[in-house]
Design a protein around this motif. Structure first.
Motif, PDB file in Angstrom:
ATOM      1  N   GLN A  84      -4.540  10.049   4.874  1.00  0.00           N
ATOM      2  CA  GLN A  84      -3.657  10.287   6.022  1.00  0.00           C
ATOM      3  C   GLN A  84      -4.145   9.528   7.243  1.00  0.00           C
ATOM      4  OE1 GLN A  84      -3.615  14.640   6.287  1.00  0.00           O
ATOM      5  NE2 GLN A  84      -1.408  14.512   5.970  1.00  0.00           N
ATOM      6  N   THR A  85      -5.428   9.725   7.583  1.00  0.00           N
ATOM      7  CA  THR A  85      -6.029   9.040   8.728  1.00  0.00           C
ATOM      8  C   THR A  85      -7.475   8.719   8.392  1.00  0.00           C
ATOM      9  OG1 THR A  85      -6.797  11.094   9.762  1.00  0.00           O
ATOM     10  CG2 THR A  85      -4.607  10.284  10.424  1.00  0.00           C
ATOM     11  N   THR A 123      -1.304   2.526   9.672  1.00  0.00           N
ATOM     12  CA  THR A 123       0.019   1.914   9.691  1.00  0.00           C
ATOM     13  C   THR A 123      -0.031   0.389   9.762  1.00  0.00           C
ATOM     14  OG1 THR A 123       0.136   2.231  12.085  1.00  0.00           O
ATOM     15  CG2 THR A 123       1.112   3.964  10.696  1.00  0.00           C
ATOM     16  N   SER A 124      -1.178  -0.186   9.408  1.00  0.00           N
ATOM     17  CA  SER A 124      -1.303  -1.645   9.321  1.00  0.00           C
ATOM     18  C   SER A 124      -2.276  -1.978   8.199  1.00  0.00           C
ATOM     19  CB  SER A 124      -1.802  -2.246  10.644  1.00  0.00           C
ATOM     20  OG  SER A 124      -3.169  -1.921  10.842  1.00  0.00           O
ATOM     21  N   THR A 125      -2.117  -3.164   7.635  1.00  0.00           N
ATOM     22  CA  THR A 125      -3.052  -3.571   6.582  1.00  0.00           C
ATOM     23  C   THR A 125      -4.453  -3.734   7.149  1.00  0.00           C
ATOM     24  OG1 THR A 125      -2.456  -5.896   6.871  1.00  0.00           O
ATOM     25  CG2 THR A 125      -1.309  -4.689   5.138  1.00  0.00           C
ATOM     26  N   PRO A 174      -7.735  13.580   3.784  1.00  0.00           N
ATOM     27  CA  PRO A 174      -6.875  13.411   2.612  1.00  0.00           C
ATOM     28  C   PRO A 174      -5.669  14.341   2.632  1.00  0.00           C
ATOM     29  CG  PRO A 174      -8.713  14.807   2.043  1.00  0.00           C
ATOM     30  CD  PRO A 174      -8.900  14.415   3.495  1.00  0.00           C
ATOM     31  N   SER A 175      -4.623  13.893   1.977  1.00  0.00           N
ATOM     32  CA  SER A 175      -3.483  14.745   1.659  1.00  0.00           C
ATOM     33  C   SER A 175      -3.510  14.870   0.142  1.00  0.00           C
ATOM     34  CB  SER A 175      -2.175  14.092   2.119  1.00  0.00           C
ATOM     35  OG  SER A 175      -1.082  14.841   1.658  1.00  0.00           O
ATOM     36  N   TRP A 176      -3.977  15.996  -0.360  1.00  0.00           N
ATOM     37  CA  TRP A 176      -4.106  16.196  -1.802  1.00  0.00           C
ATOM     38  C   TRP A 176      -2.705  16.317  -2.390  1.00  0.00           C
ATOM     39  CZ3 TRP A 176      -8.574  15.416  -4.228  1.00  0.00           C
ATOM     40  CH2 TRP A 176      -9.729  15.401  -3.453  1.00  0.00           C
ATOM     41  N   THR A 177      -2.332  15.325  -3.178  1.00  0.00           N
ATOM     42  CA  THR A 177      -0.957  15.199  -3.648  1.00  0.00           C
ATOM     43  C   THR A 177      -0.901  15.126  -5.159  1.00  0.00           C
ATOM     44  OG1 THR A 177      -0.451  13.974  -1.632  1.00  0.00           O
ATOM     45  CG2 THR A 177       1.124  13.779  -3.437  1.00  0.00           C
ATOM     46  N   TYR A 230       0.825  -1.195   0.000  1.00  0.00           N
ATOM     47  CA  TYR A 230       0.000   0.000   0.000  1.00  0.00           C
ATOM     48  C   TYR A 230       0.869   1.259   0.000  1.00  0.00           C
ATOM     49  CZ  TYR A 230      -4.001  -2.971   1.207  1.00  0.00           C
ATOM     50  OH  TYR A 230      -4.991  -3.918   1.196  1.00  0.00           O
ATOM     51  N   VAL A 231       0.488   2.226  -0.822  1.00  0.00           N
ATOM     52  CA  VAL A 231       1.152   3.528  -0.891  1.00  0.00           C
ATOM     53  C   VAL A 231       0.114   4.567  -0.481  1.00  0.00           C
ATOM     54  CG1 VAL A 231       2.298   5.197  -2.406  1.00  0.00           C
ATOM     55  CG2 VAL A 231       2.685   2.743  -2.743  1.00  0.00           C
ATOM     56  N   LEU A 232       0.422   5.341   0.568  1.00  0.00           N
ATOM     57  CA  LEU A 232      -0.536   6.299   1.115  1.00  0.00           C
ATOM     58  C   LEU A 232       0.187   7.558   1.559  1.00  0.00           C
ATOM     59  CD1 LEU A 232      -1.476   5.125   4.699  1.00  0.00           C
ATOM     60  CD2 LEU A 232       0.283   4.027   3.363  1.00  0.00           C
ATOM     61  N   ALA A 233      -0.559   8.490   2.103  1.00  0.00           N
ATOM     62  CA  ALA A 233       0.025   9.748   2.586  1.00  0.00           C
ATOM     63  C   ALA A 233       0.993   9.459   3.731  1.00  0.00           C
ATOM     64  CB  ALA A 233      -1.078  10.690   3.069  1.00  0.00           C
ATOM     65  N   PRO A 234       2.009  10.301   3.915  1.00  0.00           N
ATOM     66  CA  PRO A 234       2.933  10.114   5.032  1.00  0.00           C
ATOM     67  C   PRO A 234       2.177  10.053   6.360  1.00  0.00           C
ATOM     68  CG  PRO A 234       3.789  11.770   3.539  1.00  0.00           C
ATOM     69  CD  PRO A 234       2.381  11.458   3.079  1.00  0.00           C
ATOM     70  N   GLN A 235       2.611   9.141   7.214  1.00  0.00           N
ATOM     71  CA  GLN A 235       1.974   8.960   8.516  1.00  0.00           C
ATOM     72  C   GLN A 235       2.710   9.706   9.626  1.00  0.00           C
ATOM     73  OE1 GLN A 235      -1.118   6.903   8.876  1.00  0.00           O
ATOM     74  NE2 GLN A 235      -0.886   7.734   6.803  1.00  0.00           N
TER      75      GLN A 235
END
Length: 197
Positions: free
Chosen positions: A157-158, A165-167, A142-145, A85-90
């Motif tokens: 983000q959350t 931070t877990s599947t 969201p983190s609009w990227t 998974y690729v997501l916003a920085p935690q």
């Protein structure tokens, strides 16, 4: 309706190209010397694609180092692959960042205890985006990227104030309709091994 479908197709195409850039950044590094492997985010230019590199990943709420090979997996997959998974920085420090790619973090399945966290994996790349429902309800932040296309994407983000931070957290939020998990296709199979924290 047609405009929405074209926008969706365009965004998915851009997302696929962006994960290809992420995958390239993950496998891009100079030959490993006495100093050992370099962080993938530190490798740029003509050094790309010559040897392995590492980046941090999240698994069950803890950060681990994952080492990536210098080749991409091109064979047939005998079964469904575990997600990458690729997501916003935690945290304030992204696991993946410019100059090679956009700021992001990675999440993989739990590290098996029976082999002390050293195992090889083939994983399927997914973008983790806030769904429309998640954004409208306020459940997903969201983190609009910008990933190189005309419109930024809402990387998650959350969800409900909790980190992703877990599947298990990601998949529960997706099952609740707050996240959209975008499978980036056969060109986004990544080969790596978790080698420690």
């Amino acid at each position: 309706m047609i405009t929405k479908r074209i926008q969706t197709a365009t965004r998915l195409s851009i997302a696929t190209m962006s994960l290809a850039a992420v995958a390239l950044a993950l496998v891009a590094a100079p030959a490993a010397g006495a100093a050992g492997l370099r962080n993938c985010v530190d490798v740029t230019g003509p050094q790309s694609g010559r040897a392995g590199c590492y980046e941090d990943v999240w698994a069950d709420g803890a950060q681990y180092r994952m080492t990536f090979s210098n080749t991409r997996f091109t064979g047939a997959t005998p079964k469904e692959l575990d997600p990458f998974y690729v997501l916003a920085p935690q945290t304030d420090k992204p696991q993946g960042a410019p100059p090679n790619t956009f700021p992001h973090d990675h999440v993989v399945r739990a590290v098996p205890r029976q082999n002390h966290g050293q195992y090889s994996v083939q994983m399927q790349g997914f973008f983790v985006l806030c769904s429309g429902q998640g954004i409208v309800s306020g459940a997903c932040v969201p983190s609009w990227t910008s990933i190189g296309g005309p419109d930024p994407l809402p990387f998650a983000q959350t969800v409900n104030g909790q980190p992703l931070t877990s599947t298990e957290a990601i998949e529960a939020a997706a099952d609740a309709g707050n996240l959209a998990l975008i499978n980036l296709g056969p060109g986004a199979v990544i080969v790596g091994a978790v080698t420690g924290n």
